[in-house]
Scaffold this active site. Structure first.
Site, PDB file in Angstrom:
ATOM      1  CD  GLU A  71      15.218  53.865  55.630  1.00  0.00           C
ATOM      2  OE1 GLU A  71      15.303  52.951  54.800  1.00  0.00           O
ATOM      3  OE2 GLU A  71      15.373  53.686  56.853  1.00  0.00           O
ATOM      4  CB  ALA A 101      18.840  51.150  58.369  1.00  0.00           C
ATOM      5  NE  ARG A 141      13.566  48.401  58.857  1.00  0.00           N
ATOM      6  CZ  ARG A 141      14.046  49.281  59.750  1.00  0.00           C
ATOM      7  NH1 ARG A 141      13.388  50.403  59.973  1.00  0.00           N
ATOM      8  NH2 ARG A 141      15.129  49.041  60.406  1.00  0.00           N
ATOM      9  NE  ARG A 188      14.324  59.061  51.508  1.00  0.00           N
ATOM     10  CZ  ARG A 188      14.536  60.272  50.992  1.00  0.00           C
ATOM     11  NH1 ARG A 188      14.310  60.494  49.699  1.00  0.00           N
ATOM     12  NH2 ARG A 188      14.973  61.266  51.756  1.00  0.00           N
ATOM     13  CB  THR A 209      15.760  44.509  61.755  1.00  0.00           C
ATOM     14  OG1 THR A 209      15.863  44.344  60.343  1.00  0.00           O
ATOM     15  CG2 THR A 209      14.692  45.541  62.051  1.00  0.00           C
ATOM     16  CD  GLU A 233      21.124  47.865  52.006  1.00  0.00           C
ATOM     17  OE1 GLU A 233      21.289  47.137  53.009  1.00  0.00           O
ATOM     18  OE2 GLU A 233      20.148  48.628  51.869  1.00  0.00           O
ATOM     19  CD  GLN A 283      22.117  52.950  48.892  1.00  0.00           C
ATOM     20  OE1 GLN A 283      21.439  52.744  47.894  1.00  0.00           O
ATOM     21  NE2 GLN A 283      21.567  52.948  50.093  1.00  0.00           N
ATOM     22  CG  PHE A 322      16.704  56.967  46.216  1.00  0.00           C
ATOM     23  CD1 PHE A 322      16.663  58.046  47.083  1.00  0.00           C
ATOM     24  CD2 PHE A 322      16.897  57.210  44.864  1.00  0.00           C
ATOM     25  CE1 PHE A 322      16.792  59.349  46.610  1.00  0.00           C
ATOM     26  CE2 PHE A 322      17.041  58.502  44.391  1.00  0.00           C
ATOM     27  CZ  PHE A 322      16.990  59.579  45.256  1.00  0.00           C
TER      28      PHE A 322
END
Length: 780
Positions: A733, A532, A333, A365, A463, A255, A220, A251
């Site tokens: 998400e 995100a 988060r 996710r 963020t 990343e 990703q 998902f």
């Protein structure tokens, strides 16, 4: 069709009367849908391998924590087909793939093993089977050290944090709690989740001349792979090219977690001068890669007899694993979303990112958001049962009103949940069905029913503010065909289709003209992860910027060449130039012959957002997406087994770029969220080994687990008040949290055995075993 040369379609109206096929807001098929179902879609493992391609396999530790006393790899090196055994000494650069600059995530354990399944070495052989068999021949002696697996055990053992914790505070929570007429305290254990993507981790590295290398990888975040490979090879990033055509699911698990595999393949490829592929089997993949963070949450809520919340305190203890990975922003988060849709007048929330002797957990996710949202729903549930009222009444009584501040001091300005609630209650016939459920349960019997409505308010943006940027590159060839490239990655969610629709509408051409190409660091540099929920927001706007440049350029050319006013020029399938018209291909040929540049690089950065982590204040989110779901379940009180009878959901995607794709995302997210809270259980034995490491032991939802009746609709009246791409909202998400409605409905059914006098306090996942134990506890 109006021409979108000016951003927002606001500068002038065009005369074009040709309908554009595949423009934004149309429901069109995913560009790879037929390839997916026929097997023609090419994933990394389907690419033709260069002659002489070698295959790598990892050697994984067999203890949870300990020092490596000796490592005998002679049998590994002597095994058939082996061409290389790789240890930390074979890494030209730094033995580290941490995504956060903390240098705490080695490729291979440097003498100290910190979780069962940690890579210790790698084998490269002629075939994958040879590599895997050779890896099993290692003889490693350890000095075993004490280990801690869960966050509370880690806290009690003094393991410490993997990264800096965060506190969000507004008002005086302790004072508010002390003064509240009623208080409830509790502990809530929220389980993790394996990504269980259909395509596992995989990378293939092809060495180039000098210091160059090309990586084909399922990721990703192509730019992060580029930087990590450059880092471990000790070469500039410009020497590394990363290509991604598509992923078979991500998902969040791709990343950062693919860094390890890409780097192993790249190091071996450069050392041996041959292409190297690494594709771990499912067991090794699940043992060696991170999951959704599981949390233990201690909470206290103060409220009054009307169900209004006065104050909230919460401590979020997270199982982060042996290194930080993305645990900092994930646990942040969780706090950001611990209010969900509700206003807390006084609040203090604290994160505790605990170091544990487990694999480092990572993005999934929702990125910590679901773990925060479910805490908010537990608080509402507790208040409802304490007051003997429908939790939906408590939810409505505590909804944010526009202008109220979140715990991170961002004002809520776009609250639309009251309308969503009204529509969902009517569409689901909630009140009549709830009464029917109560009447059914009043009769006693083995089968108990439950029903619940839960909302979601989910902030959209990274963020980490610097990630909120994207680039795109569009070429128009002199035959009128278009080549589209952007920094996002396609993992089945339809991002490429949506961005192509934006381009089709902007250029006024049919989508068939647009060639969607692989994501590559050669064309768009410094990309942000497709995560995100910002893929369409960022990359769609970057592509629109490129279109705007091209259309401005082409409009100026047409006006000058034909001597007409710019306002009379409209570019599209049929190009209008004053009173003249010609086909798009003819017009582009004219522009090419006149040496007009037919390529543009677009760029976008999200406006308005800012965040100060030290003060815990700012505007980390550009906007909020909303939704709500109503779920009804039936529970067998003798076994704890249950069935999801019906689900009705309404979700806000703003003005949808592609309604059919967005509806599919809502459906898929709901089922995945339901799986997280019901069947997907991660379990480590007392030695620290993950035992749920394959489809035989880890249960994702099956087709038979889906709701018997499943009604999903989009809030098609919603329009994003912020200037997002075509006024749409993110969809990846936010609907994941709608699955919480099933969890709450299960609690309602369980609570019926004690006549709803107390909250069921189910821990997640609510497996049949946990449901049965809760029933027995309430019956005592």
């Amino acid at each position: 069709m109006p021409n979108a040369c000016p951003a927002w379609n606001e500068r002038f109206e065009m005369k074009q009367d040709v309908q554009v096929n595949g423009a934004a807001h149309q429901s069109i098929q995913h560009d790879s849908a037929e390839k997916h179902v026929t097997g023609r879609a090419e994933y990394t493992d389907d690419l033709l391998e260069p002659t002489g391609t070698l295959h790598a396999a990892l050697g994984l530790s067999k203890i949870a924590h300990g020092k490596i006393l000796s490592m005998d790899l002679s049998a590994v090196r002597a095994a058939p087909g082996v061409r290389m055994v790789m240890t930390p000494e074979d890494i030209p650069g730094e033995n580290d793939v941490s995504p956060n600059g903390l240098h705490d995530d080695p490729i291979f354990a440097p003498g100290l093993v910190q979780f069962w399944g940690q890579p210790v070495f790698a084998v490269v052989a002629e075939t994958r089977d040879q590599a895997r068999r050779a890896a099993a021949l290692a003889r490693i002696d350890y000095e075993t050290l004490p280990h801690a697996l869960d966050p509370i055990a880690a806290r009690d053992a003094g393991m410490g944090y993997v990264c800096e914790p965060l506190t969000l505070k507004r008002g005086e929570a302790r004072e508010g709690l002390d003064q509240a007429p009623r208080k409830i305290t509790g502990r809530f254990t929220v389980g993790g989740q394996d990504h269980f993507y259909l395509e596992g981790q995989i990378a293939m590295a092809i060495p180039g001349e000098d210091d160059e290398v090309t990586i084909h990888v399922s990721t990703q975040h192509p730019s992060e792979v580029q930087h990590m490979v450059a880092h471990v090879l000790n070469v500039p990033s410009s020497a590394v090219v990363v290509n991604v055509r598509r992923m078979g699911g991500g998902f969040g698990g791709k990343e950062t977690q693919m860094n390890l595999f890409a780097c192993v393949a790249a190091i071996a490829a450069k050392k041996l001068g041959r292409a190297v592929k690494i594709r771990p089997d499912r067991d090794d993949d699940m043992e060696a890669t991170g999951k959704r963070h599981d949390f233990v949450i201690d909470y206290e809520v103060g409220f009054d007899d009307n169900g209004k919340i006065h104050a909230v305190e919460g401590d979020f203890y997270a199982r982060c694993g042996f290194s930080a990975d993305l645990s900092g922003p994930v646990t942040d988060r969780a706090l950001f979303h611990a209010d969900n849709a509700y206003y807390y007048p006084d609040v203090e929330l604290r994160s505790h990112p605990m170091k544990t002797n487990t694999v480092s957990n990572t993005a999934f996710r929702g990125f910590g958001g679901p773990q925060g949202v479910i805490l908010a729903e537990r608080l509402v549930e507790e208040i409802g049962y304490a007051l003997g009222r429908d939790p939906l009444e408590i939810r409505k009584a505590n909804l944010y009103q526009n202008g109220q501040l979140t715990p991170y001091h961002q004002a809520v300005e776009d609250q639309i949940l009251p309308r969503i609630f009204d529509e969902l209650e009517a569409a689901s016939d909630y009140h009549a069905r709830r009464q029917a459920v109560l009447d059914w349960n009043a009769k006693g019997g083995v089968i108990r029913k439950g029903i619940a409505i839960t909302p979601v308010k989910f902030g959209i943006s990274f963020t980490a503010t610097w990630f909120n940027q994207a680039g795109a590159l569009i070429h128009i060839y002199n035959d009128g065909s278009l080549h589209l490239n952007h920094g996002g990655t396609e993992m089945g969610q339809g991002l490429n289709t949506k961005v192509a629709q934006v381009v089709a509408e902007a250029m006024g051409v049919n989508i068939e003209r647009i060639r969607i190409t692989k994501t590559t660091t050669e064309k768009v540099p410094n990309t942000s992860a497709t995560a995100a929920s910002s893929g369409s927001d960022l990359n769609g706007m970057a592509a629109l910027d490129a279109c705007t440049q091209l259309l401005d350029r082409l409009t100026a050319f047409a006006a000058e060449k034909w001597g007409v006013a710019r306002e009379t020029v409209s570019i599209g399938e049929i190009c209008y130039i004053g009173d003249a018209q010609m086909s798009f291909a003819e017009f582009i040929r004219e522009a090419y012959m006149a040496r007009i540049q037919l390529s543009a690089a677009g760029f976008y950065k999200t406006p308005k957002i800012h965040w100060n982590r030290k003060t815990g204040q700012g505007r980390p989110f550009y906007y909020y997406a909303y939704g709500a779901a109503c779920a009804e379940v039936s529970v067998d009180t003798l076994t704890g087994e249950y069935v999801v009878e019906r689900v009705d959901a309404i979700h806000d995607v703003g003005r949808s770029l592609n309604p059919i794709l967005d509806k599919g995302q809502v459906e898929g997210a709901f089922i995945q969220g339901m799986g997280w809270l019901t069947t997907e259980e991660l379990w480590w034995d007392d030695k620290g080994r993950l035992r749920t490491h394959a489809p035989s032991t880890y249960k994702i939802p099956l087709a038979s687990d889906r709701p018997k009746i499943f009604n999903v609709s989009l809030a098609d009246w919603s329009v994003n008040r912020e200037k997002t791409i075509k006024r749409s909202k993110a969809v990846g998400e936010p609907p994941f949290m709608l699955g919480i409605s099933v969890f709450e409905a299960l609690g309602h059914a369980v609570a019926s055995v004690a006549d709803y006098r107390e909250c069921a306090r189910l821990d997640a996942p609510a497996t049949p075993e946990r449901v049965l134990m809760a029933i027995e506890r309430l019956r005592r």
